[in-house]
Design a protein around this motif. Structure first.
Motif, PDB file in Angstrom:
ATOM      1  N   PHE A 441     119.906  98.696   2.306  1.00  0.00           N
ATOM      2  CA  PHE A 441     119.180 100.130   2.789  1.00  0.00           C
ATOM      3  C   PHE A 441     117.714  99.816   1.876  1.00  0.00           C
ATOM      4  N   PHE A 442     117.526  99.074   0.995  1.00  0.00           N
ATOM      5  CA  PHE A 442     115.897  99.403   0.388  1.00  0.00           C
ATOM      6  C   PHE A 442     115.032  98.489   1.110  1.00  0.00           C
ATOM      7  N   PRO A 443     115.262  97.556   1.807  1.00  0.00           N
ATOM      8  CA  PRO A 443     114.195  96.855   2.713  1.00  0.00           C
ATOM      9  C   PRO A 443     113.845  97.846   3.816  1.00  0.00           C
ATOM     10  N   MET A 444     114.632  98.710   3.836  1.00  0.00           N
ATOM     11  CA  MET A 444     114.074  99.663   5.077  1.00  0.00           C
ATOM     12  C   MET A 444     113.012 100.806   4.650  1.00  0.00           C
ATOM     13  N   HIS A 445     112.800 100.724   3.396  1.00  0.00           N
ATOM     14  CA  HIS A 445     111.431 101.713   2.899  1.00  0.00           C
ATOM     15  C   HIS A 445     110.336 100.724   3.243  1.00  0.00           C
ATOM     16  N   PRO A 446     110.203  99.706   2.571  1.00  0.00           N
ATOM     17  CA  PRO A 446     108.979  98.988   2.816  1.00  0.00           C
ATOM     18  C   PRO A 446     108.642  98.747   4.362  1.00  0.00           C
TER      19      PRO A 446
ATOM     20  N   PRO B  32     100.000  99.944   5.599  1.00  0.00           N
ATOM     21  CA  PRO B  32      99.372  98.958   6.268  1.00  0.00           C
ATOM     22  C   PRO B  32      97.827  99.157   6.018  1.00  0.00           C
ATOM     23  N   ILE B  33      96.868  98.419   6.373  1.00  0.00           N
ATOM     24  CA  ILE B  33      95.376  98.476   6.191  1.00  0.00           C
ATOM     25  C   ILE B  33      95.046  99.871   6.978  1.00  0.00           C
ATOM     26  N   ALA B  34      94.171 100.494   6.181  1.00  0.00           N
ATOM     27  CA  ALA B  34      93.878 102.095   6.666  1.00  0.00           C
ATOM     28  C   ALA B  34      92.747 101.725   7.463  1.00  0.00           C
ATOM     29  N   ALA B  39      93.687 108.375   7.104  1.00  0.00           N
ATOM     30  CA  ALA B  39      94.572 107.356   6.160  1.00  0.00           C
ATOM     31  C   ALA B  39      94.344 107.481   4.894  1.00  0.00           C
ATOM     32  N   GLU B  40      93.087 107.873   4.606  1.00  0.00           N
ATOM     33  CA  GLU B  40      92.794 107.557   3.022  1.00  0.00           C
ATOM     34  C   GLU B  40      93.747 108.632   2.322  1.00  0.00           C
ATOM     35  N   PRO B 194     100.487 103.046  13.083  1.00  0.00           N
ATOM     36  CA  PRO B 194     100.664 103.207  11.692  1.00  0.00           C
ATOM     37  C   PRO B 194      99.441 102.846  10.820  1.00  0.00           C
ATOM     38  N   ASN B 195      98.405 102.329  11.260  1.00  0.00           N
ATOM     39  CA  ASN B 195      96.922 101.887  10.609  1.00  0.00           C
ATOM     40  C   ASN B 195      96.508 103.158  10.578  1.00  0.00           C
TER      41      ASN B 195
END
Lengths: 547, 295
Positions: A441-446, B32-34, B39-40, B194-195
């Motif tokens: 479950f930790f890897p889901m955060h990154p 991910p890159i902003a 995003a900032e 996401p960016n």
């Protein structure tokens, strides 16, 4: 002379294994029935999770096709929530609450038995739905319309129909269970068992079951309305007619956020019993910990919209629910600090229940911190519906609640079975679970922070690394149940005989025999002391040979 | 001994502060890159949350681990019966309350600065009314084009009304506020890049006004963030943040191209399902007709 034996009403029921397969009204039998049934469904839910993780081992679609994947994650979530955590918690509560408050039975034994027998019905319905021509439900455990009311098969009986039926029955069962437990706690306490002499486990059960009674009708009602939309062509939630899918989301989360506390509160109760017993100290700040349970219940009825920060919710609603959601951190924080202070300067015994409890507390701390992060609207907008939420949620429901259920099962195993479990197997189980769960479950955060959306069967290759770690963790977590099963079965059959109070613990349940007699106590005890009187001269029970 | 303990505590506190600060700085790299102005501040908020979270986590874990290491039982007797401490209990109630107020205030501030959401129609059950949409952007900005985003099972299309161009790619200008009109033709979808750190669910039969400002030239990925059925994972689109020149060039070129049905991964997979070892033959919703686009 005739040889007729007359069975008197007070004669104990059959005591062999057969009674666990009977329509028993003994709360202890029902408790064990709940626990074992829930564990069997937990294995199914876990198996589905491992297939899901096998699919996510690589970016491409290479194990299951998309409709099956959708069915598997829908059933995984549904089974784990409605057939594992709820029934396992209710099982423990059923077994323990009457013993802990000095009652002979629960308030409504027949209602209680009916509530239990609805659970296998729910489980069989859900598992059976895999064999329908239209397949099982595929709209996710929250079953948002309009996806959930799309019925491409055209059959009246389809997976979603069965799912809604199952959730409704499960809701009815939980409401029955809630009525029974709340009434039992309020009305059936032994003489002298005032509210502030009740163990925290009873407080948390009361708080959780009050939430069930207050909030569950919203979900059950929503499920019935959705069933009408799906099968009868009504348009409560259908956007292209007169309906509004957002109303379903509000009804769903009005229950399903508090549901997290229905699951977590009993876990906090287990920690509050196990930690003092193995730290040999009273629970620090008992009254605050007890009352904070009710506060958690109260606040949690006002936080549901934080699941909808990215939905079509207006700005004012986002801000309001951010504030209420963050407020939950205060009473939960009180509990974590109290457990930590209980351990401080204690005399710690690292038996299996204690390992599960401390592991659970540590991981709940992490879950709480990511929970506050998720309450912060701007951050939530980024990670909403990504694996960050999946990771956070699993730190709550697996790494905290399931760990607590394990802690509880080990802690009360001698009471329930009259035999001791094997400590070595128990510790092996703990370490496999703890390592497996964190790897899973930790890897889901990154992954979530990087933007990996949840519920996808295939993904961009940039997410591969952490997914491999998570999948290997999931397989390890699956394996970790094997020593548990081996331990439980062999110890129940051949384990060393357990004394009445092997942990030298406080609490009325330890004053009766192991296992307890049909009516729990030879004589209803009178309570004169605060709970957790470890280290105090007037201990209820003292047996220096124990622990 | 007392001095020794105080020194030890001071070192512990120092380590926590330094580690938390370092974690907070690291946190920017976990995202991910902003590529958008929004995003900032989200990055700052996340860094702040990670810093505070690390302080809380390490402090409590420090006490727990210290206890686990040094308070192991040597006999079966009980430990001192400490039932509570009013001052301590008040302290650990007040500190979280203050922290929560701080976090909520900071988040509120940042959310105000992001200002991504146009006003939502409060009542959206009237089919014949045009969707309520109010311009809330600041007045000194020059009016910008509204791009219509149409989500359906399972494709994205983007319509530029001024040139009457429809595309499966979203092209937007760098450093210019983008105004989107989000629409769904079937189920709830979610607009998520996401960016840009932005996300908005798209509810069918509603038009949701949404705005943000991209600030980094490049190619990014749009995901559907709200589960939308069988081919959900395939519902992605490319987002290009272009220089004004490139943007105008693209739009002009696209306007000259004839309208053709777009290539659609969901449609292709529906007709040619991958051969997975475990598969169901369950009915699925067939993909909607792919959008007709100028490429």
């Amino acid at each position: 002379m005739t040889n007729i034996s007359i069975k008197s009403a007070s004669e104990p029921e059959q005591t062999d294994w057969k009674r666990y397969f009977s329509f028993s009204t003994d709360h202890k039998v029902i408790g064990v029935q709940y626990l074992v049934t829930a564990f069997i469904f937990f294995l199914f839910g876990g198996l589905f999770a491992m297939i899901i993780r096998a699919e996510l081992l690589t970016p491409q679609l290479d194990v299951v096709n998309r409709s099956l994947y959708n069915g598997l994650f829908t059933m995984h979530g549904t089974i784990m929530i409605f057939l594992w955590i709820f029934p396992a918690n209710v099982g423990l509560a059923n077994y323990l609450v009457p013993l802990m408050i000095g009652a002979r039975e629960t308030a409504f034994p027949v209602l209680n038995a009916i509530a239990f027998w609805l659970i296998p019905v729910v489980g069989i319905l859900l598992l059976f739905s895999f064999f329908l021509p239209s397949g099982t439900a595929q709209a996710g455990w929250w079953s948002y319309p309009p996806v959930s009311i799309q019925n491409p098969s055209g059959h009246l009986i389809n997976g979603e129909f069965i799912w809604l039926l199952a959730v409704t029955i499960s809701g009815v069962s939980s409401i029955m269970g809630g009525v029974n437990l709340v009434t039992t706690i309020v009305r059936m306490r032994a003489p002298g068992m005032t509210f502030f002499r009740m163990p925290v486990y009873v407080w948390t059960t009361l708080s959780a079951q009050l939430l069930q009674l207050f909030c569950l009708p919203a979900l059950t009602g929503a499920a019935i309305l959705l069933l009408f939309d799906l099968s009868l062509g009504t348009d409560f939630f259908s956007p292209f007619k007169q309906g509004d899918p957002m109303i379903y989301q509000h009804l769903f989360w009005f229950y399903s956020h508090p549901a997290v506390y229905v699951m977590a509160l009993p876990a906090f109760g287990v920690f509050s019993e196990v930690i003092p017993a193995f730290a040999r100290k009273p629970l620090f700040g008992y009254k605050t910990v007890a009352v904070s349970s009710l506060l958690i219940s109260g606040i949690s009825t006002l936080v549901w919209a934080h699941h909808m920060f990215a939905s079509a919710t207006p700005n004012w609603m986002r801000m309001l629910f951010m504030a209420t959601s963050m407020l939950v951190a205060v009473p939960t924080g009180i509990k974590v600090f109290a457990w930590t202070a209980t351990v401080w300067r204690g005399k710690l015994h690292f038996k299996t229940p204690m390992l599960f409890a401390l592991g659970g507390v540590a991981m709940f701390l992490f879950a709480g911190i990511t929970g506050v992060m998720l309450a912060a609207v701007p951050f939530d907008i980024h990670v909403n519906n990504t694996h960050f939420v999946v990771g956070h949620f699993h730190y709550v429901v697996f790494n905290t609640v399931s760990m607590a259920i394990y802690a509880g099962i080990y802690y009360w195993f001698p009471k329930i079975t009259g035999r001791m479990y094997s400590e070595g197997w128990g510790k092996l189980h703990f370490w496999l679970t703890f390592i497996g769960a964190n790897l899973n479950f930790f890897p889901m955060h990154p992954l979530g922070l990087q933007g990996m959306v949840r519920r996808i069967a295939s993904y961009d290759p940039q997410y591969t690394g952490w997914n491999i770690v998570a999948s290997l963790g999931a397989f390890l977590l699956g394996m970790s149940t094997l020593p548990f099963i081996a331990n439980m079965v062999s110890s129940w059959l051949r384990g060393r005989k357990a004394p009445n109070n092997p942990w030298n613990a406080t609490g009325l349940e330890w004053t009766t025999s192991s296992p307890p007699p049909l009516e729990n106590f030879e004589e209803i005890p009178t309570v004169t002391l605060e709970p957790y009187s470890y280290g105090e001269s007037h201990r209820l029970t003292t047996d220096p040979s124990s622990i | 001994m007392r001095t020794f303990n105080i020194t030890l505590l001071a070192i512990f506190v120092g380590v926590i502060i330094l580690t938390s600060h370092a974690m907070g700085q690291q946190a920017y790299h976990w995202l991910p890159i902003a590529a958008a102005a929004e995003a900032e501040p989200v990055g700052h908020l996340f860094s702040f949350l990670v810093t505070l979270g690390t302080i809380v986590f390490l402090s409590v874990m420090g006490v727990l681990v210290y206890s686990i290491l040094f308070y192991r039982a040597s006999d079966t007797s009980d430990a001192p019966a400490i039932r509570g401490n009013l001052k301590l209990e008040i302290t650990w109630t007040v500190i979280p309350i203050l922290l929560v107020i701080w976090i909520a205030g900071y988040s509120y501030n940042i959310y105000q600065r992001m200002n991504i959401l146009g006003s939502l129609p409060l009542v959206h059950l009237h089919l014949l009314e045009s969707p309520a949409y109010a311009e809330t952007g600041s007045s000194n900005m020059q009016p910008t084009e509204q791009i219509e985003v149409i989500a359906k099972q399972w494709s994205w299309s983007f319509h530029y009304p001024s040139q009457n161009v429809t595309s499966t790619e979203l092209h937007i200008r760098v450093n210019r506020p983008v105004h989107l009109m989000l629409k769904s033709e079937d189920v709830v979808h979610g607009f998520y890049v996401p960016n840009f750190r932005i996300k908005q669910d798209i509810v069918p039969n509603q038009t949701i006004a949404f705005k943000f400002t991209p600030n980094r030239i490049g190619q990014y990925q749009l995901h559907d963030s709200q589960f939308s059925g069988t081919y959900f994972a395939l519902m992605e689109a490319n987002v290009f943040v272009d220089s004004p020149e490139r943007y105008n060039q693209w739009l002009a070129q696209a306007a000259t191209r004839p309208s053709v049905p777009a290539i659609n991964p969901a449609k292709s997979e529906h007709s040619q399902p991958p051969k997975t070892p475990l598969r169901s033959n369950w009915h699925t919703v067939p993909p909607a007709q792919p959008p007709v686009v100028n490429k």
